[in-house]
Design a protein around this motif. Structure first.
Motif, PDB file in Angstrom:
ATOM      1  N   ARG A 169      33.772  44.856  71.068  1.00 11.77           N
ATOM      2  CA  ARG A 169      32.834  44.306  71.743  1.00 11.77           C
ATOM      3  C   ARG A 169      33.341  42.940  72.760  1.00 11.77           C
ATOM      4  N   ILE A 170      34.352  42.224  72.180  1.00 12.02           N
ATOM      5  CA  ILE A 170      34.828  41.163  72.911  1.00 12.02           C
ATOM      6  C   ILE A 170      35.494  41.742  74.039  1.00 12.02           C
ATOM      7  N   ILE A 171      36.253  42.494  73.889  1.00 11.12           N
ATOM      8  CA  ILE A 171      37.046  43.462  75.158  1.00 11.12           C
ATOM      9  C   ILE A 171      36.447  43.769  76.247  1.00 11.12           C
ATOM     10  N   THR A 172      35.318  44.319  75.776  1.00  9.17           N
ATOM     11  CA  THR A 172      34.315  45.179  76.789  1.00  9.17           C
ATOM     12  C   THR A 172      33.303  44.150  77.221  1.00  9.17           C
ATOM     13  N   GLY A 173      33.125  43.192  76.501  1.00 11.64           N
ATOM     14  CA  GLY A 173      32.032  42.211  77.190  1.00 11.64           C
ATOM     15  C   GLY A 173      30.896  42.819  77.127  1.00 11.64           C
ATOM     16  N   THR A 174      30.402  43.732  76.291  1.00  6.49           N
ATOM     17  CA  THR A 174      28.938  44.187  76.358  1.00  6.49           C
ATOM     18  C   THR A 174      28.892  44.686  74.821  1.00  6.49           C
ATOM     19  N   HIS A 175      27.513  44.591  74.451  1.00 13.13           N
ATOM     20  CA  HIS A 175      27.073  45.130  73.112  1.00 13.13           C
ATOM     21  C   HIS A 175      26.934  46.679  73.206  1.00 13.13           C
ATOM     22  N   ASP A 176      26.746  47.218  74.462  1.00 13.20           N
ATOM     23  CA  ASP A 176      26.512  48.949  74.482  1.00 13.20           C
ATOM     24  C   ASP A 176      27.976  49.331  73.986  1.00 13.20           C
ATOM     25  N   GLU A 177      27.883  50.399  72.951  1.00 11.94           N
ATOM     26  CA  GLU A 177      28.921  51.230  72.469  1.00 11.94           C
ATOM     27  C   GLU A 177      29.096  52.182  73.082  1.00 11.94           C
ATOM     28  N   GLY A 178      30.174  52.074  74.362  1.00 13.41           N
ATOM     29  CA  GLY A 178      30.222  52.996  75.281  1.00 13.41           C
ATOM     30  C   GLY A 178      31.649  53.591  74.819  1.00 13.41           C
ATOM     31  N   VAL A 179      32.218  54.461  75.768  1.00 11.71           N
ATOM     32  CA  VAL A 179      33.553  55.213  75.774  1.00 11.71           C
ATOM     33  C   VAL A 179      34.747  54.230  75.404  1.00 11.71           C
ATOM     34  N   THR A 180      34.880  53.016  76.240  1.00 18.31           N
ATOM     35  CA  THR A 180      36.044  52.029  76.017  1.00 18.31           C
ATOM     36  C   THR A 180      35.687  51.397  74.820  1.00 18.31           C
ATOM     37  N   HIS A 181      34.498  51.120  74.352  1.00 16.69           N
ATOM     38  CA  HIS A 181      34.332  50.343  72.849  1.00 16.69           C
ATOM     39  C   HIS A 181      34.880  51.442  71.951  1.00 16.69           C
ATOM     40  N   PHE A 182      34.619  52.717  71.937  1.00 17.84           N
ATOM     41  CA  PHE A 182      35.069  53.615  70.710  1.00 17.84           C
ATOM     42  C   PHE A 182      36.464  53.935  70.997  1.00 17.84           C
ATOM     43  N   SER A 183      36.962  53.803  71.916  1.00 19.84           N
ATOM     44  CA  SER A 183      38.310  54.041  71.864  1.00 19.84           C
ATOM     45  C   SER A 183      39.277  52.867  71.512  1.00 19.84           C
ATOM     46  N   TRP A 184      38.544  51.820  71.576  1.00 20.18           N
ATOM     47  CA  TRP A 184      39.536  50.741  70.751  1.00 20.18           C
ATOM     48  C   TRP A 184      39.170  50.677  69.459  1.00 20.18           C
ATOM     49  N   VAL A 185      38.158  51.342  68.873  1.00 16.64           N
ATOM     50  CA  VAL A 185      37.886  51.656  67.484  1.00 16.64           C
ATOM     51  C   VAL A 185      38.957  52.636  66.990  1.00 16.64           C
ATOM     52  N   MET A 186      39.061  53.642  67.828  1.00 18.49           N
ATOM     53  CA  MET A 186      39.953  54.878  67.323  1.00 18.49           C
ATOM     54  C   MET A 186      41.323  54.146  67.417  1.00 18.49           C
ATOM     55  N   ILE A 187      41.850  53.436  68.253  1.00 18.43           N
ATOM     56  CA  ILE A 187      43.050  52.803  68.474  1.00 18.43           C
ATOM     57  C   ILE A 187      43.276  52.041  67.085  1.00 18.43           C
ATOM     58  N   LEU A 188      42.474  51.062  66.765  1.00 18.17           N
ATOM     59  CA  LEU A 188      42.561  50.376  65.386  1.00 18.17           C
ATOM     60  C   LEU A 188      42.607  51.118  64.247  1.00 18.17           C
ATOM     61  N   HIS A 189      41.682  52.261  64.350  1.00 18.43           N
ATOM     62  CA  HIS A 189      41.612  53.134  63.051  1.00 18.43           C
ATOM     63  C   HIS A 189      43.250  53.907  62.840  1.00 18.43           C
ATOM     64  N   GLY A 190      43.532  54.305  64.120  1.00 18.38           N
ATOM     65  CA  GLY A 190      44.904  54.985  64.036  1.00 18.38           C
ATOM     66  C   GLY A 190      45.946  54.031  63.597  1.00 18.38           C
ATOM     67  N   ALA A 191      45.888  52.918  63.887  1.00 17.75           N
ATOM     68  CA  ALA A 191      46.796  51.711  63.317  1.00 17.75           C
ATOM     69  C   ALA A 191      46.645  51.504  61.865  1.00 17.75           C
ATOM     70  N   GLY A 192      45.643  51.245  61.467  1.00 21.21           N
ATOM     71  CA  GLY A 192      45.213  51.166  60.029  1.00 21.21           C
ATOM     72  C   GLY A 192      45.660  52.324  59.336  1.00 21.21           C
ATOM     73  N   VAL A 193      45.567  53.550  59.472  1.00 20.87           N
ATOM     74  CA  VAL A 193      46.150  54.693  58.855  1.00 20.87           C
ATOM     75  C   VAL A 193      47.856  54.594  59.122  1.00 20.87           C
ATOM     76  N   LEU A 194      48.394  54.162  59.902  1.00 20.36           N
ATOM     77  CA  LEU A 194      49.816  54.116  60.051  1.00 20.36           C
ATOM     78  C   LEU A 194      50.091  53.247  59.062  1.00 20.36           C
ATOM     79  N   PHE A 195      49.398  51.915  59.070  1.00 19.52           N
ATOM     80  CA  PHE A 195      49.973  50.863  58.048  1.00 19.52           C
ATOM     81  C   PHE A 195      49.820  51.333  56.578  1.00 19.52           C
ATOM     82  N   GLY A 196      48.305  51.841  56.415  1.00 18.23           N
ATOM     83  CA  GLY A 196      47.919  52.073  55.175  1.00 18.23           C
ATOM     84  C   GLY A 196      48.426  53.307  54.540  1.00 18.23           C
TER      85      GLY A 196
END
Length: 223
Positions: A169-196
């Protein structure tokens, strides 16, 4: 009637407890393959979704639908192997019973979150909740087996889950959960899976192979 059984001394009791712990650790040695397979499936689904969101090749949740299909096939295979082929079951231990009950609890919670994502919770909120659940199970696993890579991975997963709640939300600068927002969530999810999952899984696999090789040498040498 006189009781001939002598009470255990404090030292004997501690020795028995230590033997039980050592036995549980030997019996519950994990080759890490379950974590590796689960981790890579989740990682590929996450990164595949990020790429797909960028180029719009397929439907948004194609990779997650494929992941779900693979999980169903694996569940059918495990059921067939355990109940139809009736493979020989190893002796039950207290540690194994704990893991069995925890697995049941984990998958019930997992399905609860997934169903919630399908009837109301947005995926951008649902995936951080899933990461929170992953972290809890990874920590329990690491604590029971005293496997430090998993315990470290659990806290890494939780940290990235919190980031996934706020940073997109901080990166996209909006409360709208659009494609860019979800992309960042997926990147962080992938990183979490990598380390966990993935890194601890491969470490466990390497340690398992070292122990197996050492035991094999002892059997051949008789030492």
């Amino acid at each position: 009637m006189k009781n001939d059984v002598e009470p255990l001394s404090g030292q004997d009791s501690l020795l028995i407890i230590q033997q039980m712990i050592d036995t549980a650790k030997r019996e519950q040695k994990d080759d890490g393959m379950g974590w590796i397979i689960w981790g890579w499936l989740l990682f590929i689904s996450s990164i595949g979704t990020v790429i797909n969101l960028q180029y719009q090749w397929l439907s948004t949740f194609f990779f997650w639908n494929a992941f779900g299909f693979i999980v169903i096939l694996l569940a059918i295979y495990e059921t067939f192997k355990n109940f139809v082929l009736k493979q020989k079951v190893k002796v039950r231990t207290y540690t194994k019973d704990i893991f069995k009950k925890l697995n049941i609890g984990f998958f019930v919670c997992l399905m609860f979150i997934i169903i919630s994502m399908n009837i109301g919770i947005s995926p951008s909120k649902g995936f951080p909740l899933l990461m929170n659940l992953y972290g809890f199970w990874i920590l329990i696993y690491g604590a029971l087996l005293n496997f430090k890579p998993s315990m470290v991975g659990a806290f890494a997963m939780w940290a990235l889950a919190f980031v996934a709640l706020f940073i997109p939300r901080i990166i996209t600068g909006t409360h709208d959960e659009g494609v860019t927002h979800f992309s960042w969530v997926m990147i962080l999810h992938g990183a979490g899976v990598l380390f966990g999952y993935i890194i601890p899984g491969h470490i466990a696999n390497m340690e398992f192979k070292k122990v197996a090789a050492r035991n094999s040498r002892k059997e051949h040498t008789g030492v």
